[in-house]
Design an enzyme around this catalytic site. Sequence first.
Site, short mmCIF file in Angstrom:
data_model
loop_
_atom_site.label_atom_id
_atom_site.label_comp_id
_atom_site.label_asym_id
_atom_site.label_seq_id
_atom_site.Cartn_x
_atom_site.Cartn_y
_atom_site.Cartn_z
N HIS A 105 32.23 41.22 48.18
CA HIS A 105 32.18 41.48 46.73
C HIS A 105 33.47 42.21 46.35
O HIS A 105 34.03 42.93 47.17
CB HIS A 105 30.96 42.39 46.50
N ASP A 127 28.76 47.85 53.21
CA ASP A 127 28.35 47.67 51.82
C ASP A 127 26.90 47.19 51.86
O ASP A 127 26.62 46.04 52.17
CB ASP A 127 29.27 46.64 51.16
N GLN A 185 23.19 44.76 48.76
CA GLN A 185 22.19 43.69 48.75
C GLN A 185 21.21 43.82 49.93
O GLN A 185 20.36 42.94 50.12
CB GLN A 185 22.87 42.32 48.81
N LYS A 230 19.68 48.19 41.88
CA LYS A 230 19.27 46.91 42.48
C LYS A 230 17.94 47.05 43.24
O LYS A 230 17.43 46.10 43.81
CB LYS A 230 20.36 46.39 43.43
N CYS A 273 31.50 38.16 41.14
CA CYS A 273 32.39 39.21 41.65
C CYS A 273 32.85 38.91 43.07
O CYS A 273 32.94 39.82 43.90
CB CYS A 273 31.73 40.58 41.59
#
Lengths: 409, 145
Positions: A121, A198, A201, A224, A364
Site C-alpha cells: 500500500h 503493516d 488488513q 478497519k 492506494c
Amino acid sequence: MNVNEIRRQFPILDQEVNGHPLVYLDSAATSQKPLSVIQTLDEYYRGYNSNVHRGVHTLGTRATDRYEGAREKVKKFINASSMQEVIFMRGTTTAINTIAQGYGREKVGKGDEIVITHMEHHSNIIPWQQLAKATGAELKYVPLQEDGTLSLDDVRETVTKNTKIVSIMMVSNVLGTMNPIKEITKIAHENGAIMVVDGAQAAPHMKVDVQDLDCDFFAFSGHKMGGPTGIGVLYGKKDILNKMEPIEFGGEMIDFVGLQESTWKELPWKFEGGTPIIAGAIGLGAAIDFLEEVGLDEIEKHEHHLAAYAMDKMSQIEDMTIYGPADPKERAGLVTFNLADVHPHDLATVLDAEGIAIRAGHHCAQPLMKWLNVSSTARASFYLYNTEEDIDKLVAGLVKTKEYFSDVF
Amino acid sequence: MSFNNLDTLYRQVIMDHYKNPRNKGAIEDGSVTIEMNNPTCGDRIHLTLDVDNGIVKQAKFDGEGCSISMASASMMTQAVKGQQVETALKMSGIFSDMMLGKEYDDSIDLGDIEALQGVAKFPARIKCATLAWKAMEKGIDENQS
C-alpha cells in the site's frame, strides 16, 4: 457465529441505498461500527469527556482509566509483552511514518538497504522512499510470483547484510495474499535487519500474536476493525522503542522542560505528544471487546468461507478476471477483479444504483497496479457482517452490469 | 430490473464517444502539452493543444479512464477545436456549472457535451467528467504565461 445477530449490532446496515437494501462490500477501505462502539463514544462525550494524565479531578481520572484500559485491551489483542509497547497514533500511515523518521533516520545511512514488496500500500512505500532519498539508502522490492504471492527464496535473495529495515504487509488489500510474516521476520533478523509489519488488513480479520511473529514493529488502524477513524496503533519492541527518539514534541510527552533542554516521559507516552486521541482509543477498546466476543478465529473462518463462495460464483461469470491467489484458502476475505471491458468506475456506479458498495480504483497501490498491468480494478471486501446473500446480490449485479454495457455498446 | 436512472448517465452519445473517441492521439509539434491525472482513481489524460494567435487550432488527447472521463475528453477536444481561447475557457466555465447542477449560460452551443448533464446527478463521477476540461484550462494558462 450467528451473522444475523451480528448484523443487528450494525445499525448502518439497515437502510436502503438508491431504493435497494444496502450491500456493504467495502470493509477493507473502512469497516462499519457496532452499536457498542457508537454507544461507548456517546457515553464518553456525555459522561466523562476530560483530558487524560493531568489534573486531579474525577472526570479526568475516569477518562485516564478508560484510555489506559484501552491500551491494556490492545496489548492483549496483539499479545504484546507490555503496555509500554502499545502506542496510540492516528493510524497505520502515521505509525509507519513514525518508524521511518524516528528509527530510520537514526539507523539507516548511505549504502544501506530498505526492503519492501511490489504489493505494498502507498502508506508502506512512500515513507521508505522519503527515507531512502534523505539518507542515500537503496529501496529494494521483493518481486511477486505469478499468482501474487511472495516466495521466501525471493525474500532471501533481496534481503542482504546491508538491509536495515524490511517492511511488508501481512495481508494484501488488493490481492488478498496472506504473507508468511514469521518466516520473513526470521530472514530479516538473520541479516541483522528489523522487521516492520503493516497489519492494517490483518488485525481486523485474524488473531495476531506479535511475540510469535517476533516482528519489531506492527502497525494497524482502528477504523478497519469496527473502531472510530483517527485511531491506530504502533506496536514496537520495548528495547527498540526505548532507544528511539520521538518525532513529535510538545505537551503530554515530556518529563522535565528547561529553557534549552527537555527530557521525555517513559514509554509509551514519549511517543504520544499532544492531547491524545482519547475518544478514539476508548472506542477502539470497545471494538476489540466486540471482536473478541465473536472470536477472531470465527471471524477469519467466516471470511474465508465468503471469499471461497465469492470466487466460486464470480468465476462463473464470463470475461471475469480475478487477481491474487487462486486457492481461497491462501487468501483473506476480499476479491479484486475486472469484468470484461467495463471500467471499474462504471462498474461501481452501476452496482451503486443497486445499493451495492464496492471499491474501484488503484486501491492506494499504484506499483501493484503496474505489476498487474491494469490502470485500476474493482474490489469487493468482506467482514463479519457479510453474508452469502450479499455475494449473491453482487454476482447478480455484475451479470446485469455486463448486460447493461453490452446493450449500450 | 431496469437501470433507468443510469440511462441519464450513460447516454448513447457518451458511449459512442467512449467507443469511438474523436481526436485521439497527440499533436506532433503542439504548442502545449499537459499531463493530468485523477490521483484518487488512476484516470489519466495526456492533452496536446496547438494554440496560435489566440485560437485553439487543434486539440488531441490520449489517456486511460472510465467511459465518462474518456468520452468527456473526446467531446471537449471536439468542442474547443477552432475556437478562440476565450470561448474555450468560457465553455469550460459553462461545463463546470453544468456539472454542479447550476443554471448555465446556453448562448454557446455545446453540441454533444450536453449529453453529460446527467453526470451532475452522480456526484462521485463529476471529477471524471471535468478532468479533460481542467487539463485544457491548465494548458491554456501555461501557454499564456
